[in-house]
Scaffold this motif. Structure first.
Motif, PDB file in Angstrom:
ATOM      1  N   UNK A  10       3.411   7.455   3.171  1.00 58.58           N
ATOM      2  CA  UNK A  10       3.625   6.173   3.844  1.00 58.58           C
ATOM      3  C   UNK A  10       3.611   5.012   2.840  1.00 58.58           C
ATOM      4  N   UNK A  11       4.541   4.080   2.998  1.00 57.61           N
ATOM      5  CA  UNK A  11       4.604   2.861   2.188  1.00 57.61           C
ATOM      6  C   UNK A  11       4.501   1.677   3.152  1.00 57.61           C
ATOM      7  N   UNK A  12       3.539   0.782   2.918  1.00 58.73           N
ATOM      8  CA  UNK A  12       3.224  -0.260   3.896  1.00 58.73           C
ATOM      9  C   UNK A  12       3.070  -1.628   3.243  1.00 58.73           C
ATOM     10  N   UNK A  13       3.324  -2.668   4.023  1.00 53.02           N
ATOM     11  CA  UNK A  13       3.052  -4.047   3.641  1.00 53.02           C
ATOM     12  C   UNK A  13       1.905  -4.553   4.506  1.00 53.02           C
ATOM     13  N   UNK A  14       0.886  -5.096   3.872  1.00 53.18           N
ATOM     14  CA  UNK A  14      -0.339  -5.518   4.561  1.00 53.18           C
ATOM     15  C   UNK A  14      -0.439  -7.041   4.546  1.00 53.18           C
ATOM     16  N   UNK A  15      -0.638  -7.639   5.720  1.00 47.98           N
ATOM     17  CA  UNK A  15      -0.823  -9.081   5.876  1.00 47.98           C
ATOM     18  C   UNK A  15      -2.286  -9.350   6.214  1.00 47.98           C
ATOM     19  N   UNK A  75       5.893   2.776  10.913  1.00 56.14           N
ATOM     20  CA  UNK A  75       4.483   2.682  11.286  1.00 56.14           C
ATOM     21  C   UNK A  75       4.070   1.216  11.409  1.00 56.14           C
ATOM     22  N   UNK A  76       3.106   0.947  12.276  1.00 54.90           N
ATOM     23  CA  UNK A  76       2.551  -0.400  12.417  1.00 54.90           C
ATOM     24  C   UNK A  76       1.142  -0.279  12.987  1.00 54.90           C
ATOM     25  N   UNK A 102       5.261  -0.509   7.971  1.00 51.76           N
ATOM     26  CA  UNK A 102       6.038   0.106   6.897  1.00 51.76           C
ATOM     27  C   UNK A 102       6.780   1.327   7.381  1.00 51.76           C
ATOM     28  N   UNK A 103       7.092   2.199   6.445  1.00 50.74           N
ATOM     29  CA  UNK A 103       7.820   3.417   6.774  1.00 50.74           C
ATOM     30  C   UNK A 103       7.138   4.612   6.111  1.00 50.74           C
ATOM     31  N   UNK A 138       0.840  -1.197   0.000  1.00 51.69           N
ATOM     32  CA  UNK A 138       0.000   0.000   0.000  1.00 51.69           C
ATOM     33  C   UNK A 138       0.874   1.246   0.000  1.00 51.69           C
ATOM     34  N   UNK A 139       0.414   2.241  -0.728  1.00 53.36           N
ATOM     35  CA  UNK A 139       1.050   3.552  -0.732  1.00 53.36           C
ATOM     36  C   UNK A 139      -0.043   4.592  -0.501  1.00 53.36           C
ATOM     37  N   UNK A 140       0.134   5.434   0.501  1.00 54.84           N
ATOM     38  CA  UNK A 140      -0.806   6.522   0.751  1.00 54.84           C
ATOM     39  C   UNK A 140      -0.217   7.784   0.138  1.00 54.84           C
ATOM     40  N   UNK A 141      -0.808   8.219  -0.964  1.00 60.56           N
ATOM     41  CA  UNK A 141      -0.316   9.430  -1.637  1.00 60.56           C
ATOM     42  C   UNK A 141      -1.460  10.094  -2.399  1.00 60.56           C
ATOM     43  N   UNK A 142      -1.631  11.399  -2.245  1.00 59.53           N
ATOM     44  CA  UNK A 142      -0.926  12.205  -1.231  1.00 59.53           C
ATOM     45  C   UNK A 142      -1.602  12.063   0.128  1.00 59.53           C
ATOM     46  N   UNK A 143      -0.820  12.193   1.196  1.00 62.51           N
ATOM     47  CA  UNK A 143      -1.343  12.232   2.558  1.00 62.51           C
ATOM     48  C   UNK A 143      -1.088  13.607   3.130  1.00 62.51           C
ATOM     49  N   UNK A 144      -2.146  14.258   3.579  1.00 61.10           N
ATOM     50  CA  UNK A 144      -2.035  15.611   4.117  1.00 61.10           C
ATOM     51  C   UNK A 144      -2.580  15.622   5.540  1.00 61.10           C
TER      52      UNK A 144
END
Length: 251
Positions: free
Chosen positions: A145-150, A195-196, A165-166, A103-109
């Motif tokens: 934010x860039x995340x890996x989702x399980x 982040x977690x 992620x970070x 997952x990528x959250x863009x843009x995040x404000x």
């Protein structure tokens, strides 16, 4: 004798065929009924889908005191305060496997207001200071934010997931380079951290609603320390801390 044995075998084969056909029929019927009861049954097969994120945040600084703090005869106490903010973002999800998604959250404000509580021994009335006062630091954070989702197995129209992620953020309202900075602590423009969290997918007929809670901790030092400023020179490092509650709407 042979004919009798043959007839018994034929009867058993016929019985077995009837059982197999009945089993297949009821299995197909049950599968069809289960599929009809699922909302968005093919959504998990998409390689990419997009969503909208609405966020509420609890914000706080993590402060490390500078040795100058012990030498200060004016600033007695420096404590971070909890504050709240809100934000919006776009969620981009990429399927990796049945269990994992990127997952990528863009843009995040994010619109946040963090503050530090000071106790002063010698408040300066000319600067409208009091013995106890708060120094507010308002920020508009543009983040990625860039995340890996399980993901767990889907149970009907419900699923649980974990993510980590970070993040990278830049403060659009940073005052690190401001010259007239007597009344606030200055922060650097850029920050990064980890982040977690955990979330829940609720499959509706038209969209997926996912309430999610996560912890977001900054790793870098965002304090632009100025030895000439009374409220800044007693602090060494400042790191960001956030608890973020999100509502994610995905199609």
């Amino acid at each position: 004798m042979y004919n009798l044995l043959r007839n018994q075998i034929i009867r058993k084969i016929n019985t077995l065929l009837v059982v197999l056909i009945s089993t297949c029929f009821f299995a197909n019927t049950s599968t069809a009924q289960l599929r009809n009861s699922l909302n968005l049954p093919d959504n998990d097969d998409k390689w990419y889908h997009i969503g909208i994120v609405i966020m509420g945040t609890s914000n706080r600084f993590q402060i490390s005191q500078h040795p100058r703090f012990l030498e200060s005869d004016s600033v007695l106490v420096t404590n971070p305060n909890n504050s709240f903010g809100f934000g919006i973002g776009g969620m981009h999800t990429f399927r990796i496997s049945n269990r994992f998604e990127a997952r990528v959250v863009f843009p995040q404000l994010l619109f946040v207001n963090k503050s530090i509580n000071y106790h002063l021994r010698y408040p300066e009335s000319s600067n409208q200071e009091t013995e106890v006062m708060n120094q507010n630091v308002e920020s508009i954070l543009l983040g990625v934010p860039v995340q890996l989702k399980l993901k767990s197995d889907r149970i009907g129209n419900f699923r649980v997931y974990m993510m980590g992620g970070f993040k990278f953020e830049t403060d659009l309202s940073s005052k690190a380079n401001a010259r007239n900075a007597e009344n606030f602590v200055k922060l650097k423009k850029s920050d990064y951290g980890i982040e977690a969290g955990i979330g829940f997918n609720f499959y509706n007929k038209m969209f997926i609603l996912s309430p999610e809670i996560k912890i977001s901790n900054g790793i870098s030092d965002v304090h632009a320390r100025d030895a000439n400023l009374k409220f800044s020179n007693v602090i060494d490092r400042i790191q960001s801390r956030q608890i973020i509650f999100s509502l994610i709407f995905e199609g």
